[in-house]
Write a protein that holds these residues in place. Sequence first.
Motif, PDB file in Angstrom:
ATOM      1  N   CYS A   1      50.850  50.292  30.114  1.00 38.55           N
ATOM      2  CA  CYS A   1      50.236  49.086  29.558  1.00 38.55           C
ATOM      3  C   CYS A   1      48.721  49.166  29.725  1.00 38.55           C
ATOM      4  CB  CYS A   1      50.768  47.831  30.244  1.00 38.55           C
ATOM      5  SG  CYS A   1      52.547  47.605  30.094  1.00 38.55           S
ATOM      6  N   ARG A   2      48.033  48.606  28.774  1.00 38.37           N
ATOM      7  CA  ARG A   2      46.569  48.625  28.795  1.00 38.37           C
ATOM      8  C   ARG A   2      46.065  47.338  28.160  1.00 38.37           C
ATOM      9  NH1 ARG A   2      43.266  50.303  24.593  1.00 38.37           N
ATOM     10  NH2 ARG A   2      41.092  50.795  25.135  1.00 38.37           N
ATOM     11  N   PHE A   3      45.231  46.609  28.896  1.00 41.57           N
ATOM     12  CA  PHE A   3      44.640  45.421  28.307  1.00 41.57           C
ATOM     13  C   PHE A   3      43.232  45.221  28.844  1.00 41.57           C
ATOM     14  CE2 PHE A   3      46.152  43.499  32.209  1.00 41.57           C
ATOM     15  CZ  PHE A   3      45.304  42.426  32.456  1.00 41.57           C
ATOM     16  N   GLY A   4      42.454  44.452  28.105  1.00 40.25           N
ATOM     17  CA  GLY A   4      41.060  44.230  28.458  1.00 40.25           C
ATOM     18  C   GLY A   4      40.723  42.757  28.481  1.00 40.25           C
ATOM     19  N   LEU A   5      39.751  42.416  29.312  1.00 40.21           N
ATOM     20  CA  LEU A   5      39.277  41.041  29.454  1.00 40.21           C
ATOM     21  C   LEU A   5      37.832  40.967  28.992  1.00 40.21           C
ATOM     22  CD1 LEU A   5      40.688  40.419  33.046  1.00 40.21           C
ATOM     23  CD2 LEU A   5      41.728  39.676  30.905  1.00 40.21           C
TER      24      LEU A   5
ATOM     25  N   HIS B   1      47.236  44.617  41.655  1.00 40.29           N
ATOM     26  CA  HIS B   1      48.508  45.174  42.095  1.00 40.29           C
ATOM     27  C   HIS B   1      48.358  46.687  42.233  1.00 40.29           C
ATOM     28  CE1 HIS B   1      52.780  46.402  41.819  1.00 40.29           C
ATOM     29  NE2 HIS B   1      53.034  45.209  42.321  1.00 40.29           N
ATOM     30  N   GLN B   2      49.176  47.285  43.072  1.00 36.84           N
ATOM     31  CA  GLN B   2      49.048  48.714  43.338  1.00 36.84           C
ATOM     32  C   GLN B   2      49.308  49.582  42.113  1.00 36.84           C
ATOM     33  OE1 GLN B   2      52.095  50.225  45.951  1.00 36.84           O
ATOM     34  NE2 GLN B   2      53.587  48.697  45.286  1.00 36.84           N
ATOM     35  N   CYS B   3      49.919  49.016  41.071  1.00 38.49           N
ATOM     36  CA  CYS B   3      50.201  49.807  39.873  1.00 38.49           C
ATOM     37  C   CYS B   3      48.963  50.020  39.002  1.00 38.49           C
ATOM     38  CB  CYS B   3      51.300  49.133  39.049  1.00 38.49           C
ATOM     39  SG  CYS B   3      50.843  47.521  38.365  1.00 38.49           S
ATOM     40  N   VAL B   4      47.885  49.273  39.224  1.00 40.94           N
ATOM     41  CA  VAL B   4      46.696  49.358  38.379  1.00 40.94           C
ATOM     42  C   VAL B   4      45.875  50.597  38.735  1.00 40.94           C
ATOM     43  CG1 VAL B   4      44.539  48.215  37.722  1.00 40.94           C
ATOM     44  CG2 VAL B   4      46.620  46.868  38.060  1.00 40.94           C
ATOM     45  N   GLN B   5      45.400  51.310  37.725  1.00 39.97           N
ATOM     46  CA  GLN B   5      44.530  52.475  37.921  1.00 39.97           C
ATOM     47  C   GLN B   5      43.083  51.979  38.072  1.00 39.97           C
ATOM     48  OE1 GLN B   5      45.140  55.401  34.827  1.00 39.97           O
ATOM     49  NE2 GLN B   5      47.336  54.997  34.739  1.00 39.97           N
ATOM     50  N   LEU B   6      42.617  51.970  39.300  1.00 37.28           N
ATOM     51  CA  LEU B   6      41.295  51.402  39.580  1.00 37.28           C
ATOM     52  C   LEU B   6      40.168  52.217  38.955  1.00 37.28           C
ATOM     53  CD1 LEU B   6      41.741  50.338  43.317  1.00 37.28           C
ATOM     54  CD2 LEU B   6      41.997  48.943  41.266  1.00 37.28           C
ATOM     55  N   ASP B   7      40.348  53.532  38.848  1.00 33.86           N
ATOM     56  CA  ASP B   7      39.277  54.341  38.264  1.00 33.86           C
ATOM     57  C   ASP B   7      39.051  53.990  36.802  1.00 33.86           C
ATOM     58  OD1 ASP B   7      41.793  55.271  37.663  1.00 33.86           O
ATOM     59  OD2 ASP B   7      41.193  57.372  37.548  1.00 33.86           O
ATOM     60  N   LYS B   8      40.120  53.671  36.080  1.00 34.63           N
ATOM     61  CA  LYS B   8      39.974  53.259  34.687  1.00 34.63           C
ATOM     62  C   LYS B   8      39.223  51.938  34.576  1.00 34.63           C
ATOM     63  CE  LYS B   8      42.352  56.486  32.456  1.00 34.63           C
ATOM     64  NZ  LYS B   8      41.804  57.301  31.351  1.00 34.63           N
ATOM     65  N   PHE B   9      39.497  51.036  35.515  1.00 37.76           N
ATOM     66  CA  PHE B   9      38.807  49.742  35.471  1.00 37.76           C
ATOM     67  C   PHE B   9      37.320  49.901  35.755  1.00 37.76           C
ATOM     68  CE2 PHE B   9      37.404  45.789  37.572  1.00 37.76           C
ATOM     69  CZ  PHE B   9      37.638  44.894  36.539  1.00 37.76           C
ATOM     70  N   GLN B  10      36.983  50.791  36.681  1.00 40.30           N
ATOM     71  CA  GLN B  10      35.583  50.990  37.016  1.00 40.30           C
ATOM     72  C   GLN B  10      34.818  51.691  35.899  1.00 40.30           C
ATOM     73  OE1 GLN B  10      33.966  49.816  39.557  1.00 40.30           O
ATOM     74  NE2 GLN B  10      35.698  48.967  40.668  1.00 40.30           N
ATOM     75  N   SER B  11      35.464  52.635  35.231  1.00 37.92           N
ATOM     76  CA  SER B  11      34.754  53.428  34.228  1.00 37.92           C
ATOM     77  C   SER B  11      34.827  52.816  32.832  1.00 37.92           C
ATOM     78  CB  SER B  11      35.316  54.853  34.194  1.00 37.92           C
ATOM     79  OG  SER B  11      36.704  54.840  33.873  1.00 37.92           O
ATOM     80  N   GLU B  12      35.994  52.300  32.446  1.00 36.74           N
ATOM     81  CA  GLU B  12      36.186  51.816  31.079  1.00 36.74           C
ATOM     82  C   GLU B  12      36.318  50.304  30.972  1.00 36.74           C
ATOM     83  OE1 GLU B  12      39.580  53.775  29.488  1.00 36.74           O
ATOM     84  OE2 GLU B  12      38.883  55.795  30.011  1.00 36.74           O
ATOM     85  N   ARG B  13      36.382  49.611  32.103  1.00 36.04           N
ATOM     86  CA  ARG B  13      36.564  48.158  32.133  1.00 36.04           C
ATOM     87  C   ARG B  13      37.860  47.740  31.461  1.00 36.04           C
ATOM     88  NH1 ARG B  13      34.141  47.038  36.142  1.00 36.04           N
ATOM     89  NH2 ARG B  13      34.306  44.852  35.595  1.00 36.04           N
TER      90      ARG B  13
END
Length: 466
Positions: free
Chosen positions: A237-241, A280-292
Amino acid sequence: MLSALFIFSLRGELLISKHVRSSVPKSMSEIFRIQVINNLDVRSPVLTLGSTTFHHVKSPGNLWIVAVSRSNADSAAIWEFLYKLSALLEAFGLHSENELKEDFMTCYELLDIVLEDGVPVDTELSSVASKMSVKPSASAERINTFIESGNGGTNRILPVAQFLRARSSSSNLHDSHSKVPSNIPWRMNGIKYKKNEVFLNVNERISILVSKDGSILKSYVDGTVEATTHLSGMPVCRFGLNDSLSVSTPFGDNESPTTNKKAIPKAAAGSVMLEDCKFHQCVQLDKFQSERTINFIPPDGSFELMKYHVRENLNLPFKITPVVTLFKANSIDYRVTIKSLFPSKLTAKDVQLRIPVPPETVDCHISTSNGRCKFVPEESAIIWKFSKYQGLTENSLSATAVPMKDSALNIDQWSKPPMSLKFEIVMFSNSGLVVRFFDVSEGDRNYKMVKWIKYLSKSGAYEVRY
């Protein structure tokens, strides 16, 4: 993080002793037994003696599980590990003193897997069980119950999912017996649904404190994104805010939206400043930091995906204007106006304004333009209620607090508790947070699913001084 770990029986007999650091003397277990187990006055779950700290919990089988640390360790992480370890011991049938004595080697094998140089590395039962020589005595259906009990029963995720699956069994093709452990500890293989659905609930609580002169002393929003997934296979799953480019970088414009303290802040049109994000532990934190973007392989069922905090550019749903004056030296006159600031097409429900009155008050003469209002003597307050409150509308209240006979109200000696408002608004975001997109993919196959997104705003400590 941990220097040693001990497991005691209820009466204080040392059953398991694992020393990770050589700096911990062998007599450290005796110190805990004397200072905590044999000391009836000790009630705290943490004890610090010099540079040594003992964190302990008591398992359902009346075992003392003790973690010893000699550094500035995170207490919350240690307690979470202890509760998880208690759940693992119960899953492997080591939940009581007798079982632990008979099968102590299994316990040491378990500790070697979950602890690596004193740092917890893996406490997920499905993953630990695959590495153990002895399989857990719990059935597959009870694995998740043990996992949730590791947090004291507060993280009840999978039972809710099982409840949802039971209610939608007609659309569910998969069998719980067909699930097998996967490389991802929070999701099993072999999950199948006839209809793939995702429910996203953005829940927010807004707290605000308005001073007597109308300036905003503090305002913030605590929000959570809760997800319920009924998806087949192993989807990504992939979503953006519409959050700002960085959770720690202020807005690009130099003009502060709260320069005028009496002004009502306007919502951010393009972005929201998120703070203290927890995932949640399922989230890829590196993707959030780099791609938001928030990328994750979800657990099956309901879970809390994200927590966040917002302090700037808030949408205030209501404006309360109170005028309280001493009238004829023996009563207090109230003039209160409440105005909704959200769009007219939205409706707030269960709106309740609590107006405190002095404790000497025996009666109130009340007049309102709308809603139901009554004086509640046991609470020393006037309660003004609306079952539904339309957006962009205004209502007023006039009331006079009458004191007991032969007594006068001294408004100067009264503590004047603030007026407080409660409400609930569907499809309204106090922070301005919006889910911009939500995609689901699984390899190269065309993944079809239905998504539902709901916004719910509630009141926290919504208070106004007068």
